[in-house]
Design a protein around this motif. Structure first.
Motif, PDB file in Angstrom:
ATOM      1  N   VAL B 177     -13.499  53.490  24.116  1.00  0.00           N
ATOM      2  CA  VAL B 177     -13.119  52.086  24.321  1.00  0.00           C
ATOM      3  C   VAL B 177     -11.790  51.902  25.039  1.00  0.00           C
ATOM      4  O   VAL B 177     -11.546  50.837  25.607  1.00  0.00           O
ATOM      5  CB  VAL B 177     -13.126  51.298  22.987  1.00  0.00           C
ATOM      6  CG1 VAL B 177     -14.484  51.434  22.291  1.00  0.00           C
ATOM      7  CG2 VAL B 177     -11.999  51.745  22.068  1.00  0.00           C
ATOM      8  N   ASP B 205     -10.277  40.291  14.735  1.00  0.00           N
ATOM      9  CA  ASP B 205      -9.742  39.116  15.441  1.00  0.00           C
ATOM     10  C   ASP B 205      -8.548  39.486  16.312  1.00  0.00           C
ATOM     11  O   ASP B 205      -8.449  39.080  17.467  1.00  0.00           O
ATOM     12  CB  ASP B 205      -9.270  38.047  14.440  1.00  0.00           C
ATOM     13  CG  ASP B 205     -10.446  37.220  13.921  1.00  0.00           C
ATOM     14  OD1 ASP B 205     -11.573  37.403  14.438  1.00  0.00           O
ATOM     15  OD2 ASP B 205     -10.221  36.406  12.996  1.00  0.00           O
ATOM     16  N   THR B 208      -9.329  41.703  19.329  1.00  0.00           N
ATOM     17  CA  THR B 208     -10.086  41.028  20.394  1.00  0.00           C
ATOM     18  C   THR B 208      -9.343  39.819  20.940  1.00  0.00           C
ATOM     19  O   THR B 208      -9.842  39.152  21.845  1.00  0.00           O
ATOM     20  CB  THR B 208     -11.462  40.559  19.873  1.00  0.00           C
ATOM     21  OG1 THR B 208     -11.270  39.746  18.703  1.00  0.00           O
ATOM     22  CG2 THR B 208     -12.354  41.736  19.506  1.00  0.00           C
ATOM     23  N   ASP B 209      -8.144  39.550  20.414  1.00  0.00           N
ATOM     24  CA  ASP B 209      -7.348  38.409  20.876  1.00  0.00           C
ATOM     25  C   ASP B 209      -7.009  38.592  22.359  1.00  0.00           C
ATOM     26  O   ASP B 209      -6.324  39.548  22.735  1.00  0.00           O
ATOM     27  CB  ASP B 209      -6.059  38.349  20.033  1.00  0.00           C
ATOM     28  CG  ASP B 209      -5.145  37.204  20.465  1.00  0.00           C
ATOM     29  OD1 ASP B 209      -5.519  36.472  21.420  1.00  0.00           O
ATOM     30  OD2 ASP B 209      -4.080  37.055  19.848  1.00  0.00           O
ATOM     31  N   SER B 210      -7.481  37.678  23.196  1.00  0.00           N
ATOM     32  CA  SER B 210      -7.290  37.875  24.637  1.00  0.00           C
ATOM     33  C   SER B 210      -5.820  37.694  25.044  1.00  0.00           C
ATOM     34  O   SER B 210      -5.410  38.135  26.114  1.00  0.00           O
ATOM     35  CB  SER B 210      -8.181  36.910  25.427  1.00  0.00           C
ATOM     36  OG  SER B 210      -7.883  35.587  25.027  1.00  0.00           O
ATOM     37  N   GLY B 215      -6.697  43.478  23.299  1.00  0.00           N
ATOM     38  CA  GLY B 215      -7.715  42.808  24.113  1.00  0.00           C
ATOM     39  C   GLY B 215      -9.030  43.555  24.269  1.00  0.00           C
ATOM     40  O   GLY B 215      -9.557  43.679  25.387  1.00  0.00           O
ATOM     41  N   LEU B 216      -9.579  44.050  23.150  1.00  0.00           N
ATOM     42  CA  LEU B 216     -10.886  44.709  23.211  1.00  0.00           C
ATOM     43  C   LEU B 216     -12.005  43.667  23.149  1.00  0.00           C
ATOM     44  O   LEU B 216     -11.800  42.532  22.712  1.00  0.00           O
ATOM     45  CB  LEU B 216     -11.049  45.652  22.013  1.00  0.00           C
ATOM     46  CG  LEU B 216     -10.102  46.839  21.898  1.00  0.00           C
ATOM     47  CD1 LEU B 216     -10.478  47.673  20.668  1.00  0.00           C
ATOM     48  CD2 LEU B 216     -10.153  47.699  23.166  1.00  0.00           C
ATOM     49  N   ASP B 217     -13.206  44.075  23.562  1.00  0.00           N
ATOM     50  CA  ASP B 217     -14.355  43.215  23.259  1.00  0.00           C
ATOM     51  C   ASP B 217     -14.788  43.508  21.827  1.00  0.00           C
ATOM     52  O   ASP B 217     -14.342  44.487  21.219  1.00  0.00           O
ATOM     53  CB  ASP B 217     -15.495  43.463  24.259  1.00  0.00           C
ATOM     54  CG  ASP B 217     -15.986  44.895  24.214  1.00  0.00           C
ATOM     55  OD1 ASP B 217     -16.375  45.359  23.108  1.00  0.00           O
ATOM     56  OD2 ASP B 217     -15.961  45.572  25.267  1.00  0.00           O
ATOM     57  N   GLU B 218     -15.656  42.644  21.281  1.00  0.00           N
ATOM     58  CA  GLU B 218     -15.923  42.744  19.856  1.00  0.00           C
ATOM     59  C   GLU B 218     -16.632  44.044  19.472  1.00  0.00           C
ATOM     60  O   GLU B 218     -16.336  44.646  18.445  1.00  0.00           O
ATOM     61  CB  GLU B 218     -16.725  41.538  19.353  1.00  0.00           C
ATOM     62  CG  GLU B 218     -16.783  41.570  17.833  1.00  0.00           C
ATOM     63  CD  GLU B 218     -17.345  40.299  17.216  1.00  0.00           C
ATOM     64  OE1 GLU B 218     -17.223  39.232  17.831  1.00  0.00           O
ATOM     65  OE2 GLU B 218     -17.909  40.410  16.110  1.00  0.00           O
ATOM     66  N   THR B 219     -17.558  44.498  20.295  1.00  0.00           N
ATOM     67  CA  THR B 219     -18.262  45.750  20.006  1.00  0.00           C
ATOM     68  C   THR B 219     -17.276  46.914  19.896  1.00  0.00           C
ATOM     69  O   THR B 219     -17.341  47.725  18.959  1.00  0.00           O
ATOM     70  CB  THR B 219     -19.289  46.061  21.123  1.00  0.00           C
ATOM     71  OG1 THR B 219     -20.023  44.876  21.381  1.00  0.00           O
ATOM     72  CG2 THR B 219     -20.222  47.181  20.697  1.00  0.00           C
ATOM     73  N   SER B 220     -16.359  46.957  20.859  1.00  0.00           N
ATOM     74  CA  SER B 220     -15.360  48.028  20.839  1.00  0.00           C
ATOM     75  C   SER B 220     -14.487  47.929  19.600  1.00  0.00           C
ATOM     76  O   SER B 220     -14.164  48.943  18.960  1.00  0.00           O
ATOM     77  CB  SER B 220     -14.478  47.942  22.091  1.00  0.00           C
ATOM     78  OG  SER B 220     -15.261  48.047  23.251  1.00  0.00           O
ATOM     79  N   ARG B 222     -15.218  46.676  16.729  1.00  0.00           N
ATOM     80  CA  ARG B 222     -15.977  47.109  15.546  1.00  0.00           C
ATOM     81  C   ARG B 222     -16.113  48.624  15.523  1.00  0.00           C
ATOM     82  O   ARG B 222     -16.089  49.247  14.456  1.00  0.00           O
ATOM     83  CB  ARG B 222     -17.365  46.463  15.514  1.00  0.00           C
ATOM     84  CG  ARG B 222     -17.289  44.966  15.245  1.00  0.00           C
ATOM     85  CD  ARG B 222     -18.578  44.342  14.731  1.00  0.00           C
ATOM     86  NE  ARG B 222     -18.363  42.919  14.533  1.00  0.00           N
ATOM     87  CZ  ARG B 222     -17.789  42.397  13.450  1.00  0.00           C
ATOM     88  NH1 ARG B 222     -17.409  43.175  12.456  1.00  0.00           N
ATOM     89  NH2 ARG B 222     -17.589  41.084  13.354  1.00  0.00           N
TER      90      ARG B 222
END
Lengths: 427, 427
Positions: B177, B205, B208-210, B215-220, B222
């Motif tokens: 990731v 949260d 994934t906070d941009s 700044g990861l995407d949610e899948t990453s 998790r």
């Protein structure tokens, strides 16, 4: 990172191992003496409410406070221990056994111009007696100071203690120049304390300053400065009121100090008043006989402080003894002892196959209370031997494949070069 | 004086004699262990340039800094020792013998909400090794922690140490990731360190906070949280790249800890990352087996710190071990030892005529290394006896006119009641 941030802030000290060993040596002596006088060690926060320190008597120490607003509190780094000790005594006055005998070894802070013997932080040994009104307490404290000087190896005569009584000066002035204005006494002391530093003319200027807290006329101011010249106890008595209690106490103190065997190293000196506003009675300071350094320590009686801070009245007396001036005197006299690093055993595995055995030996020796350095990489024998000598190890344990195969280590005594074989697991 | 100023500032402690004896007992153990591992004690100023501590990685410790502007300098009370130690090593890197083994016992400051085991100041024992890249250094440090726990009387099993490797996590994430964004690793660690405190959803949260530094995407995100659940070293290896250096080191560390005899009390735990941004390799923390308290100590490898601060790269690893959480564990387990006041002799002159002899006896006994309380007033015998028992004196020396006339003092052993006569001046 700026270059500045890679240095200690100005006036503050890093303690590398050599420096730290000297500091620990000195602190050990402070504590040994405190304990030998059956005083108990205490401590209070380095950071206090600034209000505890901000007296309004014009003292230098208040001007030099490290203080700041933080999260709606006005806080300060302690410039001295006495107010914190007072706070602690007041809080538990009901349950403490009096007299309270406490000592501290703490760091204090003052923002000031740096000269020899003065930094912006220093460590200070304090001893205080609370709840004893008589000079038997002063005598114990002064004896403790000499005990410390003996312990650190300063020959008697190298340090003298000058003693005076603010109470005597106050009694004398109250029948004269301060008859109508007794409240001017504390600020007057703060001014005349500067005599050595700023000279008689400047002191007279400040005593006669009509905007100042003292406000004497010039004749009175000169009379005050004249009183400070006295060095003879009986002559001081002649200026004091008849039957002066303060004079009797001063005389008794000198006679008690005779019993302690330190009479030859204490001097009556009417010019000693100390710079803190809260002193009320006996005041004293230790100085090097050559007179080249700042005061080594200072103290006095402060019977009104508890009440000033909102507690019940409790008589009290104490001193503060810093690490910096004493350290300079020890350096000047060449009296700092050799304080080498102490390592008992250096464990040297030749390679990683010998590490497990090395760890077992180190763990066993440490369990026996020995100080053991385990070599963490796999140097050449030559570097290990240099290391062993450099750290002053008593023994080096050498673990090569041959030794391991026999279940032994080769042990060399560094001082003699004698070698023996020791089992890795003696059980 | 306001009532507030008569209390210590919130979150800070007074140390009355009983408290101080416990503190001194604990510090003695910290120092004994440090010395038995042949580490040298050092210290740095309590007050440093704030810049030394204000890293920009979102760490809690930076938000909680006691910092202020004073005389045009931005200063801070140290929240931790590592940056000061780094500064000192960098300044003398050319002349220091590597590896440097240093320890400190110092007070640190954090402004934070107070919960159990957390105040705004605490004392902390630190041990650091500079200049050794291999996990032999980590193993020594973890062994020292167990040695301290043994010394204070905590049975093995009451405290466990969780160990992980940020390097292993970093290697794993770099092949996944974080392949495109290696710089996000340090802030990612600061976020995932909060897992226990804020829970997995809040961590996801933040990851994934941009607007955040990760700044990861949610899948990453998790996937990252999933990796933290691992408790089995071999399973962790399966997620890591083939031939992972970090995994080899972690395995070697566990095997070294076996040699130290502490393998049963250490656990691999992929969720341990610690909250400081500068850790790069092995990280670890000690916690009570019941899991009711905050971490007892924590540490790790920080090979990049010297370079970050502007020095040459020097590998380093260390830990910090506070006094507060351990103190609570000792209290919970009833393991604090009795630490009574130690007084050898109480000297009791019946009146002022006997004071000189009392002083001579006190001075002589103190010269012999005994801890001697001299009664400073002239109480009744009954109060003197109560005092003697209260302070736990071994002996009371009673000096009345009869004894003095014979050149003797009456000496009573408090434990047995046995009385004898001793000469005032034995020579």
């Amino acid at each position: 990172m700026s270059k500045t941030a890679l240095r200690p802030p100005r006036g503050m000290r890093d303690f590398y191992p050599d420096d730290f060993r000297r500091r620990a040596w000195l602190f050990d002596h402070f504590r040994t003496v405190g304990q030998s006088f059956a005083f108990e060690e205490v401590d209070a926060p380095m950071l206090e409410h600034a209000e505890l320190f901000t007296r309004k008597a014009g003292e230098e120490i208040v001007d030099q406070l490290y203080h700041f607003e933080l999260h709606d509190r006005h806080l300060a780094l302690r410039p001295e221990m006495t107010p914190s000790i007072a706070r602690m005594v007041i809080a538990q006055a009901g349950s403490l056994r009096m007299p309270v005998r406490w000592f501290t070894v703490t760091q204090n802070w003052r923002y000031e111009r740096m000269t020899r013997g003065r930094k912006r932080e220093h460590f200070q040994w304090n001893m205080d007696v609370w709840g004893e009104p008589s000079v038997t307490a002063e005598a114990e404290l002064i004896a403790a100071i000499f005990s410390l000087l003996d312990q650190v190896g300063l020959p008697r005569g190298e340090v003298k203690i000058r003693i005076n009584s603010r109470a005597l000066l106050e009694e004398t002035l109250r029948k004269g120049v301060l008859a109508q204005r007794p409240e001017a006494f504390a600020p007057l002391c703060v001014v005349i304390d500067k005599l050595d530093k700023i000279g008689a003319d400047a002191v007279i200027d400040q005593l006669t300053d009509s905007e100042g807290a003292v406000g004497l006329d010039e004749t009175s101011a000169r009379e005050v400065v004249g009183l400070l010249q006295l060095r003879d106890l009986d002559e001081a008595a002649r200026h004091a009121p008849a039957g002066s209690h303060a004079f009797e106490e001063l005389k008794r103190l000198f006679s008690l100090l005779e019993a302690y065997g330190v009479r030859e190293d204490v001097i009556f000196d009417a010019s000693v008043v100390r710079g803190l506003a809260y002193y009320t009675g006996i005041v004293f300071e230790a100085f090097d006989a050559a007179g080249t350094l700042r005061a080594i320590c200072g103290g006095g009686r402060y019977d009104n402080l508890a009440q000033t801070l909102g507690g019940k009245p409790i008589p009290a007396v104490g001193f503060g003894f810093g690490d910096v001036v004493l350290g300079e005197l020890l350096s000047d006299k060449g009296l700092w002892p050799e304080l080498p690093r102490c390592v008992d055993d250096l464990i040297f595995p030749f390679g990683e196959s010998e590490r497990e055995a090395a760890i077992q030996i180190a763990t066993r020796l440490r369990g026996q209370g020995r100080r053991v350095e385990l070599i963490l990489d796999s140097p050449k024998l030559k570097r290990a031997m240099i290391d062993a000598n450099r750290i002053g190890a008593q023994r080096i344990w050498m673990l090569g494949p041959d030794e391991i195969s026999r279940g032994h280590a080769k042990v060399r005594e560094l001082a003699t070069g004698k070698e023996s074989e020791e089992p890795i697991n003696p059980d």
